[in-house]
Design an enzyme around this catalytic site. Structure first.
Site, mmCIF file in Angstrom:
data_model
loop_
_atom_site.group_PDB
_atom_site.id
_atom_site.type_symbol
_atom_site.label_atom_id
_atom_site.label_comp_id
_atom_site.label_asym_id
_atom_site.label_seq_id
_atom_site.Cartn_x
_atom_site.Cartn_y
_atom_site.Cartn_z
ATOM 1 N N CYS A 112 3.726 22.085 -11.566
ATOM 2 C CA CYS A 112 2.323 22.169 -12.171
ATOM 3 C C CYS A 112 1.532 23.079 -11.074
ATOM 4 C CB CYS A 112 1.892 21.198 -12.637
ATOM 5 S SG CYS A 112 1.159 19.854 -11.518
ATOM 6 N N HIS B 228 0.866 -1.229 -0.016
ATOM 7 C CA HIS B 228 -0.088 -0.197 0.055
ATOM 8 C C HIS B 228 0.906 1.164 0.243
ATOM 9 C CE1 HIS B 228 -3.498 -2.394 1.827
ATOM 10 N NE2 HIS B 228 -3.348 -2.635 0.392
#
Ligand code: BV8
Length: 371
Positions: free
Chosen positions: A282, A253
């Site tokens: 970004c 995970h």
């Protein structure tokens, strides 16, 4: 009255015995006294130890002395009445059910201290069968399976880290009792409720800073070193198996110690995430490198875990509710023996070859003493 005295701990050695007796007062408090019968244990500490052909030194007793009962009014003082003797090295015959855990923890202190490697596994098994009868046959079986196995894979869950004071998810004091996982550990949460998502993961990241691997993590790292286990597949994101020194780990995970932009996937730093900075490439939102509900598991971690599981002749599952897919399917994908060690064991786990209910650290310690 004299006959109210009960045997708390009875120890034999060649030719004699030491008994710690206890009497419960009306107040519920206990008083204790020591009875040493017939032989002199006085100088057991020195030359009376006659090394036998076996690895363990056996106490041979020299000359008779009378009883030297002296009373103690607390457990701490009572166990000190035995300090004069190498009592962990003697032959445990009886432990009072109400004192099993206290005798076991007193023994652990002595084993960690001056007697460590001088007590052979036979003697330790005798002690564990008297102090922890609920565990010992299963612990004994697991220690044999572990020693005879040629390829052993471990699968861990959040229950591996609760003894490091990190909450798990589905126990009564777990994360999901106060928080709905679908509101925080999902891609929707990341997109639609970033503040809550950020708060949940920041809390976990900061909480981890006060915690460290526990004895269970350390033992698994030691077993890998000794070649007793070959791989750990973990659902945990805390990185504690790595911190404890394990090498062959597959984080199914992901990791809460890695960060990336949720938009362009460029990697980011923890402090940028914690300070809610946006991606410097970004301007997107940052997230931890954990696998959220609805996300695929890391391809390599899944594939390599599956390879180990399929190669294993022993799979030990520790501290997981096995409610999360696809990790929950791994134990079904081996032809080897399967063992489940968990604080809560119920009938849904009936398909394991061996189930041991209890705390991971405690059980791994018992097994470790026998391998
Ligand atoms: C996926 C984020 C393909 C990281 C987590 C319907 C049916 C079947 C499956 C699904 C379904 N609907 C949706 C799914 C898929 C979903 C899923 O399984 N949902 C479940 C809840 C029904 N799975 C996914 O989405 C996975 N991805 O399937 O990809 C796909 C893709 C798209 C669409 C469909 C499919 C992604 C799964 C990963 C999710 N991320 N968390 C983080 O924040 O940590 S899950 C979360 O649960 C943690 O990662 C945790 O590791 C994991 C598993 O929990 P456990 O470790 O088992 O912890 P838990 O508290 O449950 O149990 C601990 C146990 O230890 C307890 O039993 C306790 O008693 C015991 N214990 C406590 N202390 C001790 C102890 N035992 C021993 N000693 C102690 N001291």
């Amino acid at each position: 009255m004299e006959n109210d005295w009960q045997t708390i701990l009875s120890l034999g050695a060649e030719g004699g015995s030491i008994t710690l007796l206890g009497k419960e007062q009306h107040s519920g408090e206990w008083v204790f006294k020591k009875a040493v019968n017939e032989m002199n244990f006085d100088d057991l500490e020195d030359e009376s130890f006659q090394p036998t052909k076996s690895t363990e030194k056996v106490c041979t007793l020299k000359s008779p002395i009378s009883n030297r009962g002296n009373e103690a009014t607390s457990w701490e003082k009572a166990i000190k009445l035995l300090d004069h003797y190498p009592w962990p090295m003697l032959n445990p015959r009886e432990v009072h059910p109400a004192f099993r855990k206290r005798v076991w923890s007193a023994l652990q202190k002595e084993v960690k201290g001056k007697y460590g490697d001088r007590i052979n596994s036979y003697r330790l098994k005798k002690w564990s069968s008297l102090c922890l009868p609920e565990y010992s046959p299963k612990v004994d079986t697991l220690s044999k399976w572990l020693q005879n196995s040629t390829h052993t894979t471990i699968l861990t869950g959040a229950g591996m880290s609760t003894e490091s004071n990190i909450p798990d998810f589905r126990s009564k004091e777990g994360w999901w009792n106060n928080i709905d996982p679908r509101t925080v550990a999902t891609t929707d949460a990341l997109r639609d409720d970033y503040d809550l998502f950020h708060e949940f993961y920041s809390m976990r990241i900061n909480g981890l800073k006060q915690c460290k691997p526990n004895i269970g993590h350390d033992i698994l790292a030691d077993w890998e070193q000794k070649g007793l286990i070959q791989a750990i597949a973990t659902q945990n994101v805390d990185g504690f198996h790595t911190l404890a020194g394990s090498k062959n780990i597959y984080e199914l995970h992901g990791s809460i110690h890695k960060f990336r932009c949720g938009n362009c996937a460029m990697s980011a730093e923890e402090e940028d995430f914690l300070s809610e900075s946006n991606c410097k490439y970004c301007g997107g939102k940052l997230r931890p490198g954990v696998v959220l509900f609805g996300e695929m598991l890391p391809e390599e971690s899944w594939r390599d875990s599956l390879t180990h599981i399929q190669k294993s002749d022993l799979v030990i599952v520790i501290g997981t509710s096995l409610e999360v897919y696809p990790a929950s399917q791994l134990p079904k994908m081996t032809n080897g023996k399967t063992v489940y060690i968990n604080a809560e064991v119920d009938t849904t786990h009936h398909n394991f070859d061996l189930m041991i209910e209890g705390k991971a650290g405690e059980i791994l310690k018992l097994v470790d003493e026998l391998v």
